[in-house]
Design a protein around this motif. Structure first.
Motif, short mmCIF file in Angstrom:
data_model
loop_
_atom_site.label_atom_id
_atom_site.label_comp_id
_atom_site.label_asym_id
_atom_site.label_seq_id
_atom_site.Cartn_x
_atom_site.Cartn_y
_atom_site.Cartn_z
N ARG A 61 -7.81 -4.96 -51.70
CA ARG A 61 -6.71 -5.03 -50.96
C ARG A 61 -6.65 -6.34 -50.17
N THR A 62 -6.25 -7.35 -50.84
CA THR A 62 -6.59 -8.51 -50.25
C THR A 62 -5.35 -9.46 -50.85
N CYS A 63 -5.24 -10.61 -49.96
CA CYS A 63 -4.22 -11.70 -50.23
C CYS A 63 -4.87 -13.03 -49.71
N PRO A 64 -4.11 -13.97 -49.69
CA PRO A 64 -4.35 -15.14 -49.36
C PRO A 64 -4.63 -15.24 -47.76
N VAL A 65 -3.79 -14.44 -47.13
CA VAL A 65 -3.70 -14.51 -45.59
C VAL A 65 -5.05 -13.74 -45.05
N CYS A 66 -5.36 -12.47 -45.55
CA CYS A 66 -6.52 -11.77 -45.12
C CYS A 66 -7.81 -12.15 -45.76
N LEU A 67 -7.67 -13.12 -46.76
CA LEU A 67 -8.98 -13.68 -47.36
C LEU A 67 -9.18 -15.03 -46.37
N THR A 119 0.64 -1.34 -43.59
CA THR A 119 0.01 -2.72 -43.77
C THR A 119 -0.82 -3.04 -43.18
N LYS A 120 -1.59 -4.17 -43.29
CA LYS A 120 -2.44 -4.88 -42.34
C LYS A 120 -1.63 -5.64 -41.11
N MET A 121 -2.80 -6.01 -40.22
CA MET A 121 -1.97 -6.64 -38.92
C MET A 121 -1.16 -7.91 -39.29
N PHE A 122 -1.61 -8.86 -40.08
CA PHE A 122 -0.89 -9.97 -40.48
C PHE A 122 -0.45 -10.18 -41.82
N CYS A 123 -0.57 -9.45 -42.78
CA CYS A 123 -0.10 -9.58 -43.94
C CYS A 123 0.32 -8.24 -44.41
N GLY A 124 0.80 -8.36 -45.78
CA GLY A 124 1.49 -7.13 -46.34
C GLY A 124 0.61 -6.29 -47.19
N CYS A 125 -0.66 -6.53 -47.37
CA CYS A 125 -1.60 -5.77 -47.96
C CYS A 125 -1.66 -4.36 -47.33
N ALA A 126 -1.80 -3.46 -48.31
CA ALA A 126 -2.07 -1.99 -47.83
C ALA A 126 -3.41 -1.84 -47.23
ZN ZN Z 1 -3.88 -9.34 -47.23
#
Ligand code: ZN
Ligand code: ADP
Ligand code: MG
Length: 477
Positions: free
Chosen positions: A39-45, A22-29
């Motif tokens: 491959r996005t979520c509120p954290v990496c956006l 997963t990414k550095m600071f969120c659970g996205c693959a």
């Molecule tokens: Zn994310």
């Protein structure tokens, strides 16, 4: 004009994408080649209110890298916000590390490491044309799949002295990271990216000159060519009595041209401050033990093993230890013919490599099995060293089977005295003056005689055997 010799001073900054789930600071693959923005979520956006959580696996990989580079590992390490505005950075800052990086100092090969820290990658901008235009203007679209990918940034001390040395060292680093299994380390795909900082100074001077930074070169070839071009540009400036301006540069490998991206005046002020949403990372004994247990045999240990167990020369051992793919190629050559001495196999791999220019052995038309067969034919005295080199040229150009080329071109060595003696006798007879000198013990003309015999046999005679026959026929001891 200056009379002093100038020496290049080079320091590298290398960004390595870590191959975590997963990414550095969120659970996205991690995203590689998926449809954009899947491959996005509120954290990496970077949406307001979303909170980052540090990826334990990335920290684990960071510790492994630090151990492999003999760094001092922090007991407590913190994240900072590095502020700048760019469309590929939705938060307006990148989470990186500042004064308490995960790893400080260290060494790899001949080069000291300044530090290794963790950070997140930016998103990817796809420029113009990729997906249409906005009202007459070129458009760019952002793919956030890459945004937030874990990166380790490795910074060297300014201790490299040439483009070639920088290229070689980077291969060692790449091999090390690859062996660790922490990254795909693929320069073309951007999982390994390198910036080169370059300056010149008078030989003998301890002081550093003004540096420029060549950004984001994505192949070993470009890096070496880029550094070479920049060193020459700076040398011309200094020798013309002008001075180097501190700036960030782009090297275009197609035109070999160097253009300015931004000067010192436009340099960013990143206004680093501690990331308030992430607690400090406390490195525990258990984390260190786990990282240590995960370390495989590293290139320098492999180098030792090649010397001790395979009796390779230090040069061959280092060549292969520093270049994992070449080592794998070498291993397959050895595996294809067990009777082949490893050093003989190594010599032929080196011989092949010398003919390939920019190409890698494993991408060439010469298979490990073909090279091993070629070496074995020489070892069995079926063909001469000279014929083998000729066949190697042919293999490089067209591929194929050495034994078939030998048969098709009649390259079997002229074997034994029976076949060779009359040819040697004829060569001596055709050169009475040289033969007289040889008879008196002046061996200088022997080369001419060997040359004649080689011409007659199309290189299929063994030089040593010819020499022995000459001595025999002239009654020399
Ligand atoms: Zn994310
Ligand atoms: P910056 O603040 O511009 O990023 P750093 O001091 O952080 O500069 O160094 C970045 C990289 O540049 C390091 O790899 C370092 O070894 C290298 N470097 C620093 N000064 C010089 C110089 N004068 N010539 C060549 N390389 C240098
Ligand atoms: Mg820098």
């Amino acid at each position: 004009m200056t009379e002093v010799d100038l020496e290049p001073v080079i320091g590298l900054e290398i960004h390595v994408q870590l191959r975590t789930a997963t990414k550095m600071f969120c659970g996205c693959a991690l995203g590689f080649g998926e449809p954009p923005n899947t491959r996005t979520c509120p954290v990496c956006l970077g949406l307001p209110g979303a909170l980052p959580v540090a990826n334990a696996e990335a920290i684990h990989y960071g510790l492994m890298i630090g151990m492999a580079l003999e760094s001092t590992l922090a007991s407590v390490s913190t994240f900072h916000r590095k502020n700048y505005f760019y469309p590929d950075l939705p938060k307006g800052y990148q989470i990186s590390q500042f004064d308490l990086p995960l790893c400080s100092g260290g060494r790899l090969g001949e080069v000291n490491i300044h530090r290794v820290h963790l950070e997140e990658d930016a998103a990817k901008l796809n420029h113009a044309g990729a997906s249409g235009r906005i009202e007459g203007a070129d458009s760019s679209i952002v793919d956030f799949n890459r945004g937030g990918t874990p990166l380790a940034e490795i910074v060297t001390e300014p201790e490299l002295r040439s483009a070639e040395q920088a290229g070689e060292w980077l291969r060692l680093l790449r091999t090390t990271l690859r062996t660790l299994g922490v990254s795909d380390v693929n320069m073309e795909e951007g999982s390994l990216r390198c910036d080169a900082n370059i300056s010149l100074r008078p030989v003998g001077s301890e002081q550093l000159g003004t540096k420029t930074e060549l950004k984001n070169m994505n192949s070993f070839r470009f890096i070496e060519r880029g550094i070479r071009a920049e060193v020459e540009r700076q040398r011309a400036l200094i020798e013309a009595g002008e001075s180097v301006t501190q700036e960030t540069l782009h090297f275009d490998p197609k035109s070999e041209s160097i253009t300015s991206l931004r000067s010192k005046e436009e340099a960013h002020d990143y206004r680093y401050f501690p990331e308030p949403d992430l607690p400090p990372i406390v490195i525990t004994e258990a984390m260190l033990e786990r990282a240590k247990a995960a370390l495989p045999e590293l290139p320098q240990a492999r180098e030792q093993r090649y010397i001790e167990h395979l009796s390779l020369s230090p040069e061959s051992a280092r060549l292969f230890a520093w270049r994992a793919e070449l080592a794998e190629y070498f291993d397959s050559v050895c595996a294809s013919a067990e009777s082949l001495k490893p050093q003989i196999a190594a010599n032929w791999v080196t011989e092949l490599q010398g003919r390939l220019g920019d190409q890698e052995a494993e991408d060439s038309k010469v298979s490990p099995a073909a090279l091993s067969q070629l070496a074995s034919l020489v070892e069995a005295s079926t063909i001469t060293q000279g014929s083998a080199k000729q066949i190697l040229d042919e293999l490089v150009a067209n591929g194929g089977e050495p034994s078939e080329i030998v048969a098709a071109q009649g390259l079997e060595a002229v074997g034994g005295a029976d076949e060779l003696a009359p040819i040697v006798a004829a060569a001596l007879e055709a050169n009475p003056e040289l033969t007289a000198r040889l008879r008196e013990g002046d061996m200088k003309p022997i080369g001419v005689i060997i040359g004649e015999v080689m011409k007659e046999t199309r290189g299929r005679a063994d030089g040593k055997e010819v020499t022995a026959l000459v001595r025999e026929q002239l009654g020399l001891s």
